[in-house]
Design a protein around this motif. Sequence first.
Motif: not given
Length: 235
Positions: A50-59
């Motif tokens: 589940t590590l975010d590599r795109l940034g969208h889910g984190t934001a």
Amino acid sequence: MSIAATGRGVRIAVIDSGIHPQHSHIEASRLLPGISVRGDGTIDAVDDATLDRLGHGTAVTAAIQEKAPEASCIPIRVFHEGLKTTGHALITAIDWAIEQGVDIVNLSLGSTNPAHAPSFAAAIERAEEKGVIVVAPRAVGGPPCYPGALEGVLAVDLDWDCPRETYRPATDGSGCFFASGYPRPIPGVALRRNIHGISFATAQMSGFVACALERLDAPIAGDSRIEAVRAALCA
């Protein structure tokens, strides 16, 4: 209107590109183990799935946590190489979230293809039966967005003039809510230069829903739960 609660005890599935727990806007102690879902519905639960590599889910998660800092977030990663997935992956993700006993499913995404509507409608019915509230965009750039445009979803639309700390219910009887499309601000970056849009209106509304759930006087199960939350949000 504002909500003073913090989302304590509420579990939110975030179906997106994953979460980067080391990001400064993320409270990692409030994250629970999640999964990755491929386009064919394959589920992966390895350590970094589940590590975010795109940034969208984190934001998106940061916006949820800002509004409901004591809620627990469960990442379900459906975006991998880009912000695109399949209807099959989304339905698999929704069903997995339901099985985990979450309270809210945040879908800062959707499909404008009406061919997906029947399958999404069946998934929303399964969610309603378990008292799971799906929060999703009603439309994206004009066309209806699924599952957000379906009955049984707490639908969200954009209001660029709405302060980020608030939301407003629609006045047309649709049960939709409007919220700001701006994410948590980044120091030194103008709002319009940061990523923004319906994804963040949806995420912020999920945070408000979590706080409304916390404030309900008594636990409510089944398909009446979303109506109780709508009423609480409009009070």
